[in-house]
Design a protein around this motif. Structure first.
Motif, PDB file in Angstrom:
ATOM      1  N   TRP A   1      60.726-154.642  14.514  1.00 41.43           N
ATOM      2  CA  TRP A   1      62.145-154.501  14.852  1.00 41.43           C
ATOM      3  C   TRP A   1      62.995-154.514  13.578  1.00 41.43           C
ATOM      4  O   TRP A   1      63.920-153.706  13.437  1.00 41.43           O
TER       5      TRP A   1
ATOM      6  N   GLU B   1      61.753-145.985  17.099  1.00 45.05           N
ATOM      7  CA  GLU B   1      62.446-146.704  18.170  1.00 45.05           C
ATOM      8  C   GLU B   1      61.697-146.561  19.493  1.00 45.05           C
ATOM      9  O   GLU B   1      61.562-147.527  20.237  1.00 45.05           O
ATOM     10  N   TRP B   2      61.218-145.349  19.800  1.00 43.34           N
ATOM     11  CA  TRP B   2      60.462-145.148  21.042  1.00 43.34           C
ATOM     12  C   TRP B   2      59.208-146.011  21.036  1.00 43.34           C
ATOM     13  O   TRP B   2      58.893-146.659  22.041  1.00 43.34           O
TER      14      TRP B   2
ATOM     15  N   ARG C   1      67.163-147.394  10.662  1.00 41.33           N
ATOM     16  CA  ARG C   1      68.378-146.864  11.289  1.00 41.33           C
ATOM     17  C   ARG C   1      69.512-146.788  10.274  1.00 41.33           C
ATOM     18  O   ARG C   1      70.221-145.779  10.185  1.00 41.33           O
TER      19      ARG C   1
ATOM     20  N   CYS D   1      61.995-144.441   6.227  1.00 43.07           N
ATOM     21  CA  CYS D   1      61.766-144.004   7.605  1.00 43.07           C
ATOM     22  C   CYS D   1      60.354-143.465   7.808  1.00 43.07           C
ATOM     23  O   CYS D   1      59.763-143.658   8.872  1.00 43.07           O
TER      24      CYS D   1
ATOM     25  N   LEU E   1      63.165-142.030  12.758  1.00 42.96           N
ATOM     26  CA  LEU E   1      63.808-143.210  13.343  1.00 42.96           C
ATOM     27  C   LEU E   1      63.640-143.200  14.857  1.00 42.96           C
ATOM     28  O   LEU E   1      63.262-144.210  15.455  1.00 42.96           O
TER      29      LEU E   1
ATOM     30  N   THR F   1      60.139-149.707  21.591  1.00 43.52           N
ATOM     31  CA  THR F   1      60.575-149.934  22.977  1.00 43.52           C
ATOM     32  C   THR F   1      59.393-149.880  23.940  1.00 43.52           C
ATOM     33  O   THR F   1      59.256-150.738  24.819  1.00 43.52           O
TER      34      THR F   1
ATOM     35  N   VAL G   1      62.690-151.182  11.888  1.00 45.06           N
ATOM     36  CA  VAL G   1      63.418-150.140  12.612  1.00 45.06           C
ATOM     37  C   VAL G   1      64.915-150.252  12.360  1.00 45.06           C
ATOM     38  O   VAL G   1      65.598-149.238  12.158  1.00 45.06           O
TER      39      VAL G   1
END
Length: 180
Positions: free
Chosen positions: A86, A52-53, A93, A121, A48, A56, A89
């Motif tokens: 998104w 996310e990294w 999460r 994931c 996860l 972003t 993700v």
């Protein structure tokens, strides 16, 4: 040579080892199974964070990179790809947090929660890393940017505790769903 260069492999050679039996086969097998379950649940959280990294960093890059006098991120096709990522993700999460909670509380549903988290994931991390590399363009696969390292980590993580397909089979077994 490992796929993920940030996790080196090692060789261990034992010469004339002596040992003490710590547990009989059944309790030892149960302890190993619990350890593997906890490891898979924790790995879902790492996957996860990786996803996310990547998301972003990709959003940041597409805002800063300009082409045709516009930010690359303003192109509709790229917006759709990042919006889809998104959503993946956010779902990852929820799955990772559910697995962590189930493990922390000793829930009897922990095996199911971990299998769901790993199935989702794992794929999300790989997809996020692939999109990160692709949307960064040529620099995504150079040593000047770490995107390729995240892709290698995601690919390696996808195999550590079993493939996403194996975890889906586990979900089917736990839910008593017949195989096709």
């Amino acid at each position: 040579v490992p796929l993920d260069l940030t996790r080196p492999l090692a060789s261990v050679t034992l010469t004339g080892p002596t040992g003490t039996l710590l547990a009989e086969a059944a309790p030892a097998g149960a302890a190993v199974a619990r350890g593997l379950l906890a490891g898979a649940g924790l790995l879902a959280s790492e996957q996860l964070g990786l996803a996310e990294w990547c998301l972003t960093e990709t959003v940041r890059h597409t805002r800063e990179r300009h082409q045709f006098n516009r930010p690359v991120g303003s192109f509709q096709a790229l917006k759709h790809r990042m919006a889809q990522l998104w959503l993946e993700v956010v779902s990852a999460r929820a799955a990772a947090r559910n697995a962590a909670d189930a493990l922390a509380t000793g829930s009897p549903d922990a095996p199911l929660a971990v299998a769901v988290a790993q199935a989702h994931c794992s794929r999300t991390a790989v997809h996020a890393a692939e999109e990160c590399v692709q949307l960064h363009g040529g620099i995504g696969m150079t040593w000047e940017h770490p995107a390729h390292l995240y892709l290698k980590r995601a690919k390696a993580d996808a195999l550590v505790y079993g493939t996403a397909g194996r975890h889906q089979e586990t979900v089917a077994e736990l839910m008593e769903l017949p195989a096709p």
